[in-house]
Design a protein around this motif. Structure first.
Motif, PDB file in Angstrom:
ATOM      1  N   ALA A 111      16.149 -17.140  18.790  1.00 15.43           N
ATOM      2  CA  ALA A 111      15.555 -18.088  19.739  1.00 15.43           C
ATOM      3  C   ALA A 111      14.619 -17.393  20.729  1.00 15.43           C
ATOM      4  CB  ALA A 111      16.660 -18.814  20.502  1.00 15.43           C
ATOM      5  N   SER A 112      13.524 -18.081  21.023  1.00 18.59           N
ATOM      6  CA  SER A 112      12.606 -17.600  22.049  1.00 18.59           C
ATOM      7  C   SER A 112      13.213 -17.895  23.422  1.00 18.59           C
ATOM      8  CB  SER A 112      11.264 -18.309  21.920  1.00 18.59           C
ATOM      9  OG  SER A 112      11.425 -19.690  22.219  1.00 18.59           O
ATOM     10  N   GLU A 113      12.605 -17.357  24.442  1.00 15.07           N
ATOM     11  CA  GLU A 113      13.079 -17.614  25.805  1.00 15.07           C
ATOM     12  C   GLU A 113      13.034 -19.107  26.128  1.00 15.07           C
ATOM     13  OE1 GLU A 113      11.765 -16.484  30.327  1.00 15.07           O
ATOM     14  OE2 GLU A 113      11.553 -14.933  28.793  1.00 15.07           O
ATOM     15  N   GLY A 114      11.981 -19.790  25.666  1.00 14.59           N
ATOM     16  CA  GLY A 114      11.871 -21.230  25.905  1.00 14.59           C
ATOM     17  C   GLY A 114      13.003 -22.016  25.256  1.00 14.59           C
ATOM     18  N   ILE A 115      13.379 -21.625  24.048  1.00 11.63           N
ATOM     19  CA  ILE A 115      14.486 -22.295  23.353  1.00 11.63           C
ATOM     20  C   ILE A 115      15.799 -22.001  24.066  1.00 11.63           C
ATOM     21  CG2 ILE A 115      15.830 -22.298  21.218  1.00 11.63           C
ATOM     22  CD1 ILE A 115      13.144 -21.895  19.724  1.00 11.63           C
TER      23      ILE A 115
END
Length: 174
Positions: A111-115
């Motif tokens: 997961a990315s930071e946004g996710i």
């Protein structure tokens, strides 16, 4: 029915059951279940009977239909267990983005930071109690080559599964 190797793993994943739950049900360790699924060990007769009791019922036709729709979709879409984030199904377009077969893999590690931030807001948004059945998430990039996530949006939709668990349908928005 003889449950061995990949067939056991596929059946377990199709039903959204964790190895730890199978291990607890059969009174064995999770490592033992893992060894069955890799073909290192074969379950004994009494364990086979217990596995048949656990998996013997036919899969839900609704769950099978969801999986089939995801796996034949032309969209970039995948289905995960909403609790464990393990991959349950993925479209050909989504699988083409990944370097290896990810079925059964916990996807949150990619997961990315946004996710990750969006995941942290789900409880307050009423996601788990059904108040918010879908949400659009801005992903941001994760900077990985093996399971790349690019900046953009995805639609998360919460889908009840036959065993009482919930799935999350993840669709890339273009």
């Amino acid at each position: 029915m003889l449950y061995t190797g990949r067939a056991l793993k596929r059946l377990r994943l199709t039903r959204g059951i964790k190895q730890s739950h199978v291990a607890e049900f059969l009174n064995v360790t999770q490592a033992t279940v893992s060894r069955w699924e890799t073909g290192v060990l074969i379950p004994a007769e009494d364990q086979q009977a217990a596995l048949e009791h656990l998996f013997g019922r036919p899969a839900s036709t609704a769950d099978a239909a969801i999986k089939r729709l995801v796996e034949t979709s032309t969209a970039r879409v995948h289905l995960i267990c909403d609790h464990s984030h393990r991959l349950l199904a993925a479209s050909p377009a989504r699988r083409a983005e990944w370097w290896r077969d990810m079925l059964g893999t916990p996807m949150f590690r990619y997961a990315s930071e946004g996710i990750q931030q969006a995941e942290g807001t789900l409880q307050d948004a009423g996601w788990y109690d059904g108040q918010t059945p879908s949400i659009v998430v801005e992903t941001g990039p994760n900077g990985r080559d093996d399971v790349p996530i690019v900046a953009g949006g995805v639609l998360w939709e919460r889908i009840p599964l036959a065993d009482g668990a919930a799935g999350r349908l993840v669709t890339t928005l273009t």
